[in-house]
Design a protein around this motif. Structure first.
Motif, PDB file in Angstrom:
ATOM      1  N   UNK A  79      49.230  59.442 -29.610  1.00 16.60           N
ATOM      2  CA  UNK A  79      49.389  58.333 -30.553  1.00 16.60           C
ATOM      3  C   UNK A  79      49.994  57.144 -29.801  1.00 16.60           C
ATOM      4  N   UNK A  80      49.436  55.985 -30.027  1.00 20.00           N
ATOM      5  CA  UNK A  80      49.914  54.798 -29.308  1.00 20.00           C
ATOM      6  C   UNK A  80      51.359  54.483 -29.680  1.00 20.00           C
ATOM      7  N   UNK A  81      52.078  53.921 -28.774  1.00 17.59           N
ATOM      8  CA  UNK A  81      53.454  53.518 -29.027  1.00 17.59           C
ATOM      9  C   UNK A  81      53.491  52.486 -30.150  1.00 17.59           C
ATOM     10  N   UNK A  82      54.436  52.680 -31.076  1.00 18.74           N
ATOM     11  CA  UNK A  82      54.504  51.802 -32.239  1.00 18.74           C
ATOM     12  C   UNK A  82      55.335  50.553 -31.947  1.00 18.74           C
ATOM     13  N   UNK A  83      56.456  50.748 -31.282  1.00 18.06           N
ATOM     14  CA  UNK A  83      57.353  49.626 -30.995  1.00 18.06           C
ATOM     15  C   UNK A  83      56.619  48.536 -30.228  1.00 18.06           C
ATOM     16  N   UNK A  84      56.601  47.333 -30.786  1.00 20.63           N
ATOM     17  CA  UNK A  84      55.961  46.223 -30.100  1.00 20.63           C
ATOM     18  C   UNK A  84      54.454  46.163 -30.249  1.00 20.63           C
ATOM     19  N   UNK A  85      53.879  47.102 -30.998  1.00 22.41           N
ATOM     20  CA  UNK A  85      52.423  47.130 -31.159  1.00 22.41           C
ATOM     21  C   UNK A  85      51.967  46.132 -32.222  1.00 22.41           C
ATOM     22  N   UNK A  86      50.670  45.928 -32.295  1.00 24.83           N
ATOM     23  CA  UNK A  86      50.111  45.105 -33.365  1.00 24.83           C
ATOM     24  C   UNK A  86      50.427  45.705 -34.732  1.00 24.83           C
ATOM     25  N   UNK A  87      50.420  47.015 -34.801  1.00 25.40           N
ATOM     26  CA  UNK A  87      50.737  47.652 -36.078  1.00 25.40           C
ATOM     27  C   UNK A  87      52.172  47.338 -36.479  1.00 25.40           C
TER      28      UNK A  87
END
Length: 288
Positions: free
Chosen positions: A223-231
């Motif tokens: 799962x892609x890193x959430x912190x700082x992501x577009x999401x």
DNA sequence: GAACCGTGGCG
DNA sequence: TCGCCAAGGTT
């Protein structure tokens, strides 16, 4: 009948959790809403939101009469807010196509917004008692272990439905229980990280256990890193608008302190494209 | 079929 | 702390 069904049924009768949507008379609308909320959100976090939702909108017509932004706001922090929008659209479709009654037919359910293979069959089976294979991530893991001797299932595939069909008894009521039991077993015993095989009704026929719990090559993508992501940026924007709803927010003030202005604008644009946000003049708000 | 889409709890 | 995981669906 598959060898899995009898022990699953017996185990479920003794060990099933008492969950709101399993109560008699919960209704097809309540079950539909619960299934939307349970798409990738844990049971414990869903329950209070589900009860609040159904108190406010006790049937499809009630939700259909609300503004989509009201649904997005009521969704609160359940995650994946597009689901709130899709649930609202599904309510409108139920009102317009089905006289406000949640359909029973799988193809009719599949035609509703936000409903795929899992949710359509879950509603048909758990709300109406029909006989279909219901396959979620728990079921896929249980079957991968018991039948294939694999630690983790492969990616979801249409073949999963065929495999589950082969496990179901002929009797509709029994088949519904087996569907629920496979999910329940995966959620509470045959879990992803630390399975409790000592409590498993299928331990004696489990291929994974018989073969010594071999590790299977892990094909899952991280799962892609959430912190700082577009999401993350989208979540932050929407969180502000939820907090302000039903009022709107000055666009320039919206997330002014976000470190990457380009990313912030991309988030707003994508939220508008999804229908989750409206921008009117220089102000942003949830959709009306 | 791969990428994308939130949020929080837990080991 | 950090990665994994959670009753998926759409594009």
């Amino acid at each position: 009948m598959s060898a899995l069904a009898p022990p699953l049924i017996a185990w479920y009768r003794e060990n099933a959790r008492d969950l709101p949507w399993r109560r008699d008379g919960f209704g097809a609308w309540g079950i539909l809403v619960s299934e939307f909320m349970l798409q990738q959100t844990p049971v414990a976090r869903v329950i209070p939101h589900l009860e609040a939702w159904l108190s406010r909108w006790p049937d499809a017509a009630a939700l259909a009469a609300a503004a989509p932004g009201d649904a997005v706001a009521q969704w609160a922090n359940l995650g994946y807010p597009r689901r709130a929008l899709w649930l609202h659209r599904a309510a409108v479709q139920v009102r317009d196509r089905h006289d406000g009654v949640v359909p029973r037919d799988v193809d009719a359910l599949l035609a509703l917004s936000g409903i795929g293979d899992y949710t359509a069959r879950a509603v048909a089976v758990f709300a109406y008692g029909d006989r279909h294979p219901v396959v979620d991530t728990n079921t896929r893991r249980v079957l991968a272990r018991v039948l294939e001797g694999r630690a983790q299932p492969g990616p979801p595939a249409k073949e999963d439905l065929v495999r589950m069909e082969g496990v179901l008894p002929e009797d509709r009521a029994d088949a519904a229980i087996v569907n629920a039991a496979a999910m329940e077993l995966g959620a509470t015993v045959c879990t992803a990280r630390s399975p409790r095989c000592d409590a498993c009704p299928l331990a004696e026929i489990c291929r994974w256990r018989a073969e010594g719990f071999p590790a299977s090559p892990d094909l899952r993508r991280r799962q892609a890193r959430y912190e700082g992501s577009d999401r993350h940026a989208r979540g932050a924007v929407l969180g502000i608008l939820r907090g302000a709803a039903p009022d709107d927010v000055d666009l320039a003030a919206l997330l002014a302190e976000w470190p990457d202005a380009r990313q912030r604008d991309r988030a707003i644009d994508s939220l508008v494209a999804d229908g989750l946000v409206e921008v009117v003049a220089d102000r942003a708000r949830l959709p009306r």
